[in-house]
Design a protein around this motif. Structure first.
Motif, PDB file in Angstrom:
ATOM      1  N   GLY A 195       0.798  -1.211   0.000  1.00  0.00           N
ATOM      2  CA  GLY A 195       0.000   0.000   0.000  1.00  0.00           C
ATOM      3  C   GLY A 195       0.835   1.266   0.000  1.00  0.00           C
ATOM      4  N   VAL A 196       0.267   2.325  -0.571  1.00  0.00           N
ATOM      5  CA  VAL A 196       0.913   3.639  -0.579  1.00  0.00           C
ATOM      6  C   VAL A 196      -0.106   4.677  -0.123  1.00  0.00           C
ATOM      7  CG1 VAL A 196       2.516   3.046  -2.437  1.00  0.00           C
ATOM      8  CG2 VAL A 196       0.323   4.106  -2.992  1.00  0.00           C
ATOM      9  N   LEU A 197       0.396   5.812   0.332  1.00  0.00           N
ATOM     10  CA  LEU A 197      -0.475   6.906   0.727  1.00  0.00           C
ATOM     11  C   LEU A 197      -1.166   7.491  -0.498  1.00  0.00           C
ATOM     12  CD1 LEU A 197      -1.488   8.962   2.864  1.00  0.00           C
ATOM     13  CD2 LEU A 197       0.530  10.335   2.301  1.00  0.00           C
ATOM     14  N   HIS A 198      -2.478   7.686  -0.375  1.00  0.00           N
ATOM     15  CA  HIS A 198      -3.228   8.313  -1.463  1.00  0.00           C
ATOM     16  C   HIS A 198      -4.358   9.110  -0.832  1.00  0.00           C
ATOM     17  CE1 HIS A 198      -4.606   8.883  -5.553  1.00  0.00           C
ATOM     18  NE2 HIS A 198      -5.836   8.546  -5.176  1.00  0.00           N
ATOM     19  N   GLN A 199      -4.262  10.432  -0.927  1.00  0.00           N
ATOM     20  CA  GLN A 199      -5.198  11.320  -0.257  1.00  0.00           C
ATOM     21  C   GLN A 199      -5.241  10.969   1.230  1.00  0.00           C
ATOM     22  OE1 GLN A 199      -8.891  11.453  -2.561  1.00  0.00           O
ATOM     23  NE2 GLN A 199      -8.078  13.233  -3.607  1.00  0.00           N
ATOM     24  N   GLN A 200      -6.412  10.718   1.773  1.00  0.00           N
ATOM     25  CA  GLN A 200      -6.520  10.436   3.209  1.00  0.00           C
ATOM     26  C   GLN A 200      -6.601   8.948   3.521  1.00  0.00           C
ATOM     27  OE1 GLN A 200      -8.764  12.957   1.822  1.00  0.00           O
ATOM     28  NE2 GLN A 200      -7.086  14.359   2.274  1.00  0.00           N
ATOM     29  N   GLY A 201      -5.995   8.116   2.678  1.00  0.00           N
ATOM     30  CA  GLY A 201      -6.081   6.685   2.912  1.00  0.00           C
ATOM     31  C   GLY A 201      -4.914   5.926   2.328  1.00  0.00           C
ATOM     32  N   VAL A 202      -5.044   4.612   2.341  1.00  0.00           N
ATOM     33  CA  VAL A 202      -4.030   3.709   1.794  1.00  0.00           C
ATOM     34  C   VAL A 202      -4.581   3.114   0.502  1.00  0.00           C
ATOM     35  CG1 VAL A 202      -2.617   1.663   2.201  1.00  0.00           C
ATOM     36  CG2 VAL A 202      -3.312   3.102   4.129  1.00  0.00           C
ATOM     37  N   LEU A 203      -3.837   3.275  -0.566  1.00  0.00           N
ATOM     38  CA  LEU A 203      -4.231   2.711  -1.855  1.00  0.00           C
ATOM     39  C   LEU A 203      -3.463   1.404  -2.062  1.00  0.00           C
ATOM     40  CD1 LEU A 203      -5.752   2.962  -4.537  1.00  0.00           C
ATOM     41  CD2 LEU A 203      -3.844   4.299  -5.406  1.00  0.00           C
ATOM     42  N   ILE A 204      -4.183   0.322  -2.298  1.00  0.00           N
ATOM     43  CA  ILE A 204      -3.554  -0.978  -2.528  1.00  0.00           C
ATOM     44  C   ILE A 204      -3.032  -1.025  -3.967  1.00  0.00           C
ATOM     45  CG2 ILE A 204      -3.858  -3.478  -2.545  1.00  0.00           C
ATOM     46  CD1 ILE A 204      -4.060  -2.111   0.221  1.00  0.00           C
ATOM     47  N   VAL A 205      -1.708  -1.160  -4.096  1.00  0.00           N
ATOM     48  CA  VAL A 205      -1.102  -1.151  -5.431  1.00  0.00           C
ATOM     49  C   VAL A 205      -0.662  -2.540  -5.884  1.00  0.00           C
ATOM     50  CG1 VAL A 205      -0.346   1.236  -5.167  1.00  0.00           C
ATOM     51  CG2 VAL A 205       1.213  -0.615  -4.532  1.00  0.00           C
ATOM     52  N   HIS A 206      -0.649  -3.496  -4.954  1.00  0.00           N
ATOM     53  CA  HIS A 206      -0.307  -4.870  -5.320  1.00  0.00           C
ATOM     54  C   HIS A 206      -0.941  -5.803  -4.304  1.00  0.00           C
ATOM     55  CE1 HIS A 206       1.752  -8.152  -7.180  1.00  0.00           C
ATOM     56  NE2 HIS A 206       2.495  -8.424  -6.136  1.00  0.00           N
ATOM     57  N   HIS A 207      -1.447  -6.926  -4.783  1.00  0.00           N
ATOM     58  CA  HIS A 207      -2.155  -7.880  -3.928  1.00  0.00           C
ATOM     59  C   HIS A 207      -1.801  -9.283  -4.382  1.00  0.00           C
ATOM     60  CE1 HIS A 207      -6.332  -9.745  -2.770  1.00  0.00           C
ATOM     61  NE2 HIS A 207      -5.358 -10.164  -1.977  1.00  0.00           N
ATOM     62  N   VAL A 208      -1.253 -10.067  -3.473  1.00  0.00           N
ATOM     63  CA  VAL A 208      -0.946 -11.468  -3.746  1.00  0.00           C
ATOM     64  C   VAL A 208      -1.955 -12.332  -2.991  1.00  0.00           C
ATOM     65  CG1 VAL A 208       0.781 -13.303  -3.649  1.00  0.00           C
ATOM     66  CG2 VAL A 208       1.505 -10.917  -3.942  1.00  0.00           C
ATOM     67  N   PHE A 209      -2.624 -13.204  -3.705  1.00  0.00           N
ATOM     68  CA  PHE A 209      -3.633 -14.054  -3.077  1.00  0.00           C
ATOM     69  C   PHE A 209      -3.023 -15.008  -2.050  1.00  0.00           C
ATOM     70  CE2 PHE A 209      -6.780 -13.956  -6.890  1.00  0.00           C
ATOM     71  CZ  PHE A 209      -7.265 -12.739  -6.447  1.00  0.00           C
ATOM     72  N   ARG A 210      -3.841 -15.359  -1.073  1.00  0.00           N
ATOM     73  CA  ARG A 210      -3.466 -16.422  -0.140  1.00  0.00           C
ATOM     74  C   ARG A 210      -3.267 -17.705  -0.941  1.00  0.00           C
ATOM     75  NH1 ARG A 210      -7.554 -15.840   2.543  1.00  0.00           N
ATOM     76  NH2 ARG A 210      -8.833 -17.607   1.943  1.00  0.00           N
ATOM     77  N   PRO A 211      -2.149 -18.411  -0.717  1.00  0.00           N
ATOM     78  CA  PRO A 211      -1.821 -19.568  -1.567  1.00  0.00           C
ATOM     79  C   PRO A 211      -2.618 -20.827  -1.221  1.00  0.00           C
ATOM     80  CG  PRO A 211      -0.121 -19.251   0.085  1.00  0.00           C
ATOM     81  CD  PRO A 211      -1.069 -18.098   0.241  1.00  0.00           C
ATOM     82  N   ASP A 212      -3.921 -20.750  -1.446  1.00  0.00           N
ATOM     83  CA  ASP A 212      -4.764 -21.941  -1.293  1.00  0.00           C
ATOM     84  C   ASP A 212      -5.814 -21.911  -2.400  1.00  0.00           C
ATOM     85  OD1 ASP A 212      -6.710 -20.116  -0.523  1.00  0.00           O
ATOM     86  OD2 ASP A 212      -6.480 -20.520   1.617  1.00  0.00           O
ATOM     87  N   ASP A 213      -6.768 -22.783  -2.337  1.00  0.00           N
ATOM     88  CA  ASP A 213      -7.752 -22.883  -3.406  1.00  0.00           C
ATOM     89  C   ASP A 213      -9.025 -22.096  -3.126  1.00  0.00           C
ATOM     90  OD1 ASP A 213      -6.114 -24.587  -4.880  1.00  0.00           O
ATOM     91  OD2 ASP A 213      -6.855 -26.372  -3.822  1.00  0.00           O
ATOM     92  N   SER A 214      -8.997 -21.241  -2.094  1.00  0.00           N
ATOM     93  CA  SER A 214     -10.201 -20.495  -1.746  1.00  0.00           C
ATOM     94  C   SER A 214     -10.485 -19.412  -2.787  1.00  0.00           C
ATOM     95  CB  SER A 214     -10.049 -19.848  -0.365  1.00  0.00           C
ATOM     96  OG  SER A 214      -8.989 -18.907  -0.369  1.00  0.00           O
ATOM     97  N   ARG A 215     -11.740 -19.043  -2.893  1.00  0.00           N
ATOM     98  CA  ARG A 215     -12.135 -17.994  -3.838  1.00  0.00           C
ATOM     99  C   ARG A 215     -11.763 -16.634  -3.240  1.00  0.00           C
ATOM    100  NH1 ARG A 215     -18.188 -17.157  -6.442  1.00  0.00           N
ATOM    101  NH2 ARG A 215     -17.636 -15.408  -7.830  1.00  0.00           N
ATOM    102  N   GLN A 216     -11.030 -15.826  -4.005  1.00  0.00           N
ATOM    103  CA  GLN A 216     -10.579 -14.532  -3.519  1.00  0.00           C
ATOM    104  C   GLN A 216     -10.807 -13.473  -4.591  1.00  0.00           C
ATOM    105  OE1 GLN A 216      -6.617 -14.895  -1.435  1.00  0.00           O
ATOM    106  NE2 GLN A 216      -6.843 -17.055  -2.015  1.00  0.00           N
ATOM    107  N   VAL A 217     -10.901 -12.239  -4.152  1.00  0.00           N
ATOM    108  CA  VAL A 217     -11.156 -11.111  -5.045  1.00  0.00           C
ATOM    109  C   VAL A 217      -9.924 -10.209  -5.073  1.00  0.00           C
ATOM    110  CG1 VAL A 217     -12.585  -9.078  -5.482  1.00  0.00           C
ATOM    111  CG2 VAL A 217     -13.626 -11.172  -4.561  1.00  0.00           C
ATOM    112  N   LEU A 218      -9.444  -9.883  -6.269  1.00  0.00           N
ATOM    113  CA  LEU A 218      -8.294  -9.006  -6.404  1.00  0.00           C
ATOM    114  C   LEU A 218      -8.658  -7.604  -5.916  1.00  0.00           C
ATOM    115  CD1 LEU A 218      -5.356  -9.007  -7.487  1.00  0.00           C
ATOM    116  CD2 LEU A 218      -6.274  -8.099  -9.628  1.00  0.00           C
ATOM    117  N   GLU A 219      -7.856  -7.058  -5.007  1.00  0.00           N
ATOM    118  CA  GLU A 219      -8.176  -5.779  -4.379  1.00  0.00           C
ATOM    119  C   GLU A 219      -7.248  -4.645  -4.797  1.00  0.00           C
ATOM    120  OE1 GLU A 219      -9.330  -5.866  -0.202  1.00  0.00           O
ATOM    121  OE2 GLU A 219      -9.284  -8.054  -0.283  1.00  0.00           O
TER     122      GLU A 219
END
Length: 254
Positions: free
Chosen positions: A104-128
């Motif tokens: 994450g990086v600072l963006h305005q008054q919050g944290v902007l997620i710039v990279h997301h690595v999924f949990r390494p299992d077979d669960s259904r996940q959403v790219l954030e």
């Protein structure tokens, strides 16, 4: 030969101006730099803002690039080579911890997620990638608030909303949390933002030893905690990842 669409050319010129200039620019600055009437510039900015390509600061009225550019895969967020340098190390952290990894990086008054690595299992996940997180309650946000003076100011001035019964909202208590973060070298979020979810994050520095982002893991409380405490091996893994990315950015040893 087909003619170019003038409004698109002007919009592209505005995006380049915002990407290459100061962090935020006012309407007059943008209009004069591009040789446009204020009304014309405002109309284009309003359209870009509606699409998420440009954001306007509520306090100053100035404009800056928007998070929607991330979702289109641009290189806007590869500033300081942060994301590119972190790719390998965040993959390693996901494998070592078994949890999702966020950069994450600072963006305005919050944290902007710039990279997301999924949990390494077979669960259904959403790219954030492109999602925003609050500064005061998340582990990523606390790290940025503790180490980045700009983030600190924005966290202090922002409305620190209570998301759960554990969210730290009072200013003195929040400052104490930031003092602890700096002393320990990492930040924690145990059900302060989402019920049943915990997170650990550590700062990333560049060659100037300036904070440029934060990296962390997020997962279920029962996996990240043991006997009511965050697992020490996970804390060490997150801090090792942050140090590795920092070294790749030229920060040397911390």
């Amino acid at each position: 030969m087909a003619r170019n669409i003038q409004s698109l050319e002007r919009a592209a010129a505005m995006l380049r101006l915002l990407a290459g200039g100061e962090r935020r620019l006012g309407l007059s600055d943008i209009a004069s730099s591009l040789g446009l009437a204020k009304g014309t510039a405002h109309g284009i900015l309003r359209t870009l803002q509606q699409e998420g390509f440009v954001e306007q600061d509520d306090a100053s009225g100035r404009y800056q690039l928007g998070a929607e550019l991330l979702r289109l895969g641009t290189t806007y967020l590869d500033v300081h080579e942060l994301r590119a340098r972190a790719l390998v190390w965040t993959d390693d952290l996901a494998r070592a911890s078994g949890e999702s990894v966020y950069l994450g990086v600072l963006h305005q008054q919050g944290v902007l997620i710039v990279h997301h690595v999924f949990r390494p299992d077979d669960s259904r996940q959403v790219l954030e990638i492109g999602a925003m997180q609050p500064l005061h309650s998340t582990a990523l946000g606390k790290v940025l608030s503790a180490y980045d003076p700009v983030a600190h100011s924005e966290a202090i001035e922002a409305d620190r909303k209570a998301f759960t019964d554990r969210t730290v909202c009072e200013l003195d208590d929040f400052e104490h949390v930031l003092d602890m973060t700096r002393a320990r070298g990492y930040a924690a979020d145990v059900e302060e933002t989402w019920e049943g979810v915990a997170a650990i994050a550590a700062p990333i520095h560049d060659r100037r030893r300036m904070p440029v982002g934060a990296v962390g893991i997020t997962g279920a409380v029962e996996r990240l905690c043991r006997d009511g405490e965050l697992r020490s091996e996970l804390i060490a893994a997150v801090r090792d990842c942050a140090r590795a990315v920092s070294r790749d950015l030229g920060a040397g040893r911390f």
